[in-house]
Design a protein around this motif. Structure first.
Motif, PDB file in Angstrom:
ATOM      1  N   LEU A  18      27.828  36.722  -5.145  1.00 23.07           N
ATOM      2  CA  LEU A  18      26.748  37.505  -4.542  1.00 23.07           C
ATOM      3  C   LEU A  18      27.210  38.905  -4.176  1.00 23.07           C
ATOM      4  O   LEU A  18      26.467  39.875  -4.325  1.00 23.07           O
ATOM      5  CB  LEU A  18      26.186  36.779  -3.311  1.00 23.07           C
ATOM      6  CG  LEU A  18      25.440  35.477  -3.642  1.00 23.07           C
ATOM      7  CD1 LEU A  18      25.071  34.736  -2.363  1.00 23.07           C
ATOM      8  CD2 LEU A  18      24.180  35.785  -4.450  1.00 23.07           C
ATOM      9  N   GLU A 126      26.393  31.852  11.364  1.00 20.65           N
ATOM     10  CA  GLU A 126      25.090  31.287  10.968  1.00 20.65           C
ATOM     11  C   GLU A 126      25.238  30.112  10.006  1.00 20.65           C
ATOM     12  O   GLU A 126      24.493  29.132  10.068  1.00 20.65           O
ATOM     13  CB  GLU A 126      24.242  32.391  10.314  1.00 20.65           C
ATOM     14  CG  GLU A 126      22.842  31.993   9.891  1.00 20.65           C
ATOM     15  CD  GLU A 126      21.941  31.657  11.066  1.00 20.65           C
ATOM     16  OE1 GLU A 126      21.593  32.550  11.837  1.00 20.65           O
ATOM     17  OE2 GLU A 126      21.605  30.468  11.217  1.00 20.65           O
ATOM     18  N   ALA A 132      21.604  27.295   4.847  1.00 25.10           N
ATOM     19  CA  ALA A 132      20.826  28.500   4.569  1.00 25.10           C
ATOM     20  C   ALA A 132      19.780  28.801   5.625  1.00 25.10           C
ATOM     21  O   ALA A 132      19.212  29.884   5.634  1.00 25.10           O
ATOM     22  CB  ALA A 132      20.128  28.350   3.220  1.00 25.10           C
ATOM     23  N   ILE A 133      19.494  27.842   6.502  1.00 25.28           N
ATOM     24  CA  ILE A 133      18.372  28.049   7.426  1.00 25.28           C
ATOM     25  C   ILE A 133      18.754  29.033   8.521  1.00 25.28           C
ATOM     26  O   ILE A 133      19.706  28.803   9.255  1.00 25.28           O
ATOM     27  CB  ILE A 133      17.932  26.730   8.092  1.00 25.28           C
ATOM     28  CG1 ILE A 133      17.722  25.641   7.042  1.00 25.28           C
ATOM     29  CG2 ILE A 133      16.684  26.944   8.919  1.00 25.28           C
ATOM     30  CD1 ILE A 133      17.412  24.272   7.642  1.00 25.28           C
ATOM     31  N   PRO A 134      18.016  30.129   8.633  1.00 24.84           N
ATOM     32  CA  PRO A 134      18.281  31.049   9.739  1.00 24.84           C
ATOM     33  C   PRO A 134      17.913  30.341  11.034  1.00 24.84           C
ATOM     34  O   PRO A 134      16.748  30.082  11.293  1.00 24.84           O
ATOM     35  CB  PRO A 134      17.338  32.228   9.473  1.00 24.84           C
ATOM     36  CG  PRO A 134      16.922  32.096   8.047  1.00 24.84           C
ATOM     37  CD  PRO A 134      16.924  30.622   7.783  1.00 24.84           C
ATOM     38  N   TYR A 280      17.168  17.845   2.427  1.00 24.61           N
ATOM     39  CA  TYR A 280      16.787  19.007   3.240  1.00 24.61           C
ATOM     40  C   TYR A 280      17.162  18.812   4.711  1.00 24.61           C
ATOM     41  O   TYR A 280      17.298  17.682   5.177  1.00 24.61           O
ATOM     42  CB  TYR A 280      15.286  19.281   3.111  1.00 24.61           C
ATOM     43  CG  TYR A 280      14.983  20.177   1.926  1.00 24.61           C
ATOM     44  CD1 TYR A 280      14.978  21.557   2.064  1.00 24.61           C
ATOM     45  CD2 TYR A 280      14.764  19.639   0.658  1.00 24.61           C
ATOM     46  CE1 TYR A 280      14.745  22.386   0.974  1.00 24.61           C
ATOM     47  CE2 TYR A 280      14.529  20.462  -0.438  1.00 24.61           C
ATOM     48  CZ  TYR A 280      14.526  21.838  -0.262  1.00 24.61           C
ATOM     49  OH  TYR A 280      14.301  22.657  -1.332  1.00 24.61           O
ATOM     50  N   GLY A 297      14.910  23.995   5.624  1.00 26.28           N
ATOM     51  CA  GLY A 297      15.525  24.529   4.410  1.00 26.28           C
ATOM     52  C   GLY A 297      16.729  23.722   3.971  1.00 26.28           C
ATOM     53  O   GLY A 297      16.925  22.582   4.418  1.00 26.28           O
ATOM     54  N   LYS A 298      17.514  24.314   3.080  1.00 24.09           N
ATOM     55  CA  LYS A 298      18.681  23.620   2.555  1.00 24.09           C
ATOM     56  C   LYS A 298      19.853  23.729   3.521  1.00 24.09           C
ATOM     57  O   LYS A 298      20.204  24.826   3.963  1.00 24.09           O
ATOM     58  CB  LYS A 298      19.076  24.207   1.202  1.00 24.09           C
ATOM     59  CG  LYS A 298      18.130  23.759   0.112  1.00 24.09           C
ATOM     60  CD  LYS A 298      18.554  24.222  -1.247  1.00 24.09           C
ATOM     61  CE  LYS A 298      17.564  23.688  -2.284  1.00 24.09           C
ATOM     62  NZ  LYS A 298      17.469  24.539  -3.466  1.00 24.09           N
ATOM     63  N   ALA A 303      25.405  28.111  -2.949  1.00 20.13           N
ATOM     64  CA  ALA A 303      24.574  29.311  -2.855  1.00 20.13           C
ATOM     65  C   ALA A 303      23.817  29.394  -1.524  1.00 20.13           C
ATOM     66  O   ALA A 303      23.818  30.448  -0.887  1.00 20.13           O
ATOM     67  CB  ALA A 303      23.620  29.392  -4.051  1.00 20.13           C
ATOM     68  N   PRO A 304      23.172  28.300  -1.066  1.00 23.04           N
ATOM     69  CA  PRO A 304      22.468  28.398   0.221  1.00 23.04           C
ATOM     70  C   PRO A 304      23.410  28.785   1.373  1.00 23.04           C
ATOM     71  O   PRO A 304      23.066  29.637   2.195  1.00 23.04           O
ATOM     72  CB  PRO A 304      21.897  26.992   0.422  1.00 23.04           C
ATOM     73  CG  PRO A 304      21.744  26.448  -0.974  1.00 23.04           C
ATOM     74  CD  PRO A 304      22.907  27.012  -1.737  1.00 23.04           C
ATOM     75  N   SER A 307      24.312  32.372   1.165  1.00 23.41           N
ATOM     76  CA  SER A 307      23.226  33.256   1.611  1.00 23.41           C
ATOM     77  C   SER A 307      23.359  33.545   3.106  1.00 23.41           C
ATOM     78  O   SER A 307      23.227  34.695   3.552  1.00 23.41           O
ATOM     79  CB  SER A 307      21.876  32.602   1.317  1.00 23.41           C
ATOM     80  OG  SER A 307      20.831  33.268   1.993  1.00 23.41           O
ATOM     81  N   LEU A 310      26.417  35.791   3.690  1.00 18.11           N
ATOM     82  CA  LEU A 310      26.139  37.184   3.326  1.00 18.11           C
ATOM     83  C   LEU A 310      25.292  37.895   4.383  1.00 18.11           C
ATOM     84  O   LEU A 310      25.516  39.065   4.692  1.00 18.11           O
ATOM     85  CB  LEU A 310      25.418  37.232   1.974  1.00 18.11           C
ATOM     86  CG  LEU A 310      26.237  37.527   0.718  1.00 18.11           C
ATOM     87  CD1 LEU A 310      26.646  38.975   0.639  1.00 18.11           C
ATOM     88  CD2 LEU A 310      27.448  36.632   0.605  1.00 18.11           C
ATOM     89  N   GLY A 311      24.296  37.166   4.924  1.00 15.06           N
ATOM     90  CA  GLY A 311      23.467  37.751   5.985  1.00 15.06           C
ATOM     91  C   GLY A 311      24.341  38.173   7.162  1.00 15.06           C
ATOM     92  O   GLY A 311      24.168  39.255   7.737  1.00 15.06           O
TER      93      GLY A 311
END
Lengths: 428, 428
Positions: A18, A126, A132-134, A280, A297-298, A303-304, A307, A310-311
């Motif tokens: 990414l 996070e 991946a869930i914020p 999930y 979410g995942k 990848a999740p 994500s 990266l945030g």
């Protein structure tokens, strides 16, 4: 902004990908390019999923995290050591930290957060809970003006996959586990997932954030799902419930203590968490002003999880450029974590009893003796035996345990076939 | 930290209450006490829900927002003016802004964001979309390292309540609206909700955040729910769908443009948004790395909206103390908003046709002429007439419109009884 990456496995290789593929977007969002300064791995020769430049690989993680040109250290090795030592070195050297390490934060968050506070550096995590869930940022920032009463979470995808299969196909625990293993949702040694260790670490982190207090993995009452039978699942279904492994963080009624626990529980099929299928994750939050919220979410996967990492990288990079840091750990409330016995909830109890007059009266008397009030009883004859299913009103775990112990002593009770907590109802 | 409040209605009075009741917690989280400096209202004499000190009330909002001792200005008046002028004055005077004003941000975000950027001040607006649900901060920050493909949102509680009632009870639109009005979920003049204006403003804000570009309310294609009949709802139900008013923000397949639209659509009952009942809101996000995410909660109401406002107040107060500001509006991607005709989705079409041989062939030919491919056809005889229900594969809105116009010209087509988009399926 130079980024040092510790670990290049399932998550790390996605972080590399990414950073490369979205370089332009990331630079625009940060206000400066994000450059990969180095990747610490255990062995140099191994074949990897990502196109990481071999010149960036190193086995000397300790030197990498303190290298002068590095701004941000991303830790995706997992486990306590060497992750803790590397993070502490990086913090001391003035780096900003992004980590996905739930075990470390749940077991020794005090040391890591304490060091970040002392050195005024960012520590973002996070990805450590619910992939991946914020979730942590909303709890830490969006809800900073509210009072959280309770968090109910499905935070382990493996166990949710297994329980969902048991619910939808009637499979046994072992068959569902085998399928999860075949599909890569469960490890060859599934202990960390099915015994609730993974969820317990996440529960500790969630409780700390939700209630502004320190909670460690050792504070979390933990029960796994290995004892759940196909019969438990089908009787839950018959009563309009579904069984989920929940991480529950709740303030006591007087607000002075919190309870943090991971165990299977029945929830009504109408509850938003009941519809969370397969692997999930979802976290349900009850707050005084906001009311009921859910984040879905995942919860895992390269990848999740990347994500979320990266945030966090973008956030700490922005902070570095602005010469500031984000909110630090907030533990001012300093609440006591109460023992499981003080937890108050409802219970679903199944008993095999002798089928003769007076049995219900005797059983009911045992509940009454321990101040546990019964809401529903269903009795079904089966020849000489009968099955009694009872759902209680709210009672303390200690009172319920004493009741169950008493029932086991009764001659007319052949077996206590199942005891399960009931969550997610208005009255619970 | 001194807070000036503009407006003391349903939301404002809850902000006052929370600032007072949670003063100690807020001070601990901010690092300094939050003090109410003044409350601007239209009339001084009015009876209010909150215990605001009458000495704090003023009708001179302009003086309040520029008062030297004020740090943070919270705007909960709504509408374009005087909100815009007051916010601009406050920004110029160096104040940090928290607003719940979706209309202003969707119609003239450029002016307000531009001014905040110029003066380096914070402009936070979590409460403007989906009330209590932490949504804008996750999109703006947690997902800053990901690429959002699509946002599907139920962002208007009134219309969701009406459609949910129609679905669960078979009620007509007007009966369901009346019930919503009786319960306070709908205004006496429900236009802003049922015609989709409210959702369109929120869609513009969501699209801008998700795609790092500027979108205004005028860019949003908008259709309301007033034409939805009980028959539409029941035929959707028969096919396993539920009708929801959706705000949809989607990147085009080539990634170079975005489409932003609000209209009723059928979604499969297995979709996570399908289970969103009553006046709840939920926003479903599809991102490249994170996969599918959903955020669920209360989209309106005094306390839920105030919860989001308070979270923003805490954030801007922390920033002020640290001498920094949060991320500013990000519009670097500068994407084109494509016209509705270029939107690609699937369609559910119902026709009343003459019941004679060759009708289906003629109808199918009209779809083929416009390159719209049919996935499912169901034909039901009704004496002289027949009903044809078709579901298409993905097609552009322009092609579908041309097909419908062509169908209307055919003698054998008595009536086009319903045309509805189908969303939320893998293939759509």
């Amino acid at each position: 902004m130079k980024v040092a990456l510790l670990g290049c496995g399932v998550v790390g290789s996605q972080v590399v990908r990414l950073l490369q593929e979205q370089a332009d977007d990331l630079a625009a969002r940060v206000g400066a390019p994000l450059e990969l300064a180095g990747v610490a791995v255990r062995r140099l020769g191994r074949k990897r999923d990502s196109d990481v430049d071999p010149a960036l690989l190193t086995t000397d993680a300790e030197s990498l995290v303190t290298r002068e040109d590095v701004d941000i250290v991303v830790e995706v090795i997992g486990g306590i050591e060497p992750a803790r030592s590397l993070i502490l070195s990086a913090i001391s050297a003035g780096k900003s930290i992004v980590t996905a390490n739930k075990a470390l934060l749940a077991e020794d968050g005090a040391t890591v957060h304490g060091s970040a506070k002392k050195h005024g550096g960012d520590l973002y995590y996070e990805a450590s809970v619910a992939g991946a869930i914020p979730l942590l940022r909303p709890l830490r920032e969006s809800m900073a003006g509210d009072r959280v009463h309770r968090v109910l979470g499905i935070v382990n995808g493996t166990t949710n996959y297994i329980l969902d299969k048991m619910d939808s196909t009637g499979a046994s625990f072992s068959d569902a586990l085998e399928e999860a293993q075949a599909l890569g949702y469960a490890e060859a040694d599934p202990t960390a997932d099915v015994e609730g260790f993974d969820a317990a670490a996440k529960a500790a982190i969630l409780a700390g954030l939700a209630f502004h207090t320190r909670v460690t993995a050792a504070d979390v009452h933990r029960e796994g799902i290995t004892e759940i039978t196909a019969t438990d699942v089908s009787s839950a279904k018959a009563m309009g419930y579904v069984i989920k492994l929940l991480a529950i963080c709740a303030r006591s009624d007087d607000g002075r203590s919190v309870g943090v626990r991971v165990h299977p529980a029945m929830i009504p099929r109408t509850h938003p968490l009941a519809g969370v299928r397969e692997a999930y994750n979802a976290v349900f939050v009850e707050a005084e002003s906001a009311g009921q919220l859910m984040f879905y979410g995942k919860g895992a996967g390269g990848a999740p999880t990347a994500s979320a990492v990266l945030g966090d990288i973008v956030a700490v990079a922005r902070n570095r450029i602005a010469g500031t840091h984000g909110p630090q750990e907030s533990t001012y409330a300093d609440l006591v974590v109460h023992p499981m016995g003080e937890t108050v909830t409802r219970y679903h109890v199944s008993l095999d009893v002798a089928d003769k007059p007076g049995v219900l009266a005797t059983v009911a008397e045992m509940f009454a003796k321990h101040d546990v009030s019964i809401q529903i009883v269903r009795q079904e004859g089966r020849g000489d035996d009968a099955q009694l299913v009872l759902v209680t009103h709210r009672a303390s775990d200690a009172a319920l345990s004493a009741t169950i112990a008493g029932l086991r002593e009764l001659d007319i009770v052949r077996d206590v076939t199942s005891v399960m907590r009931v969550e997610g109802e208005e009255s619970s």
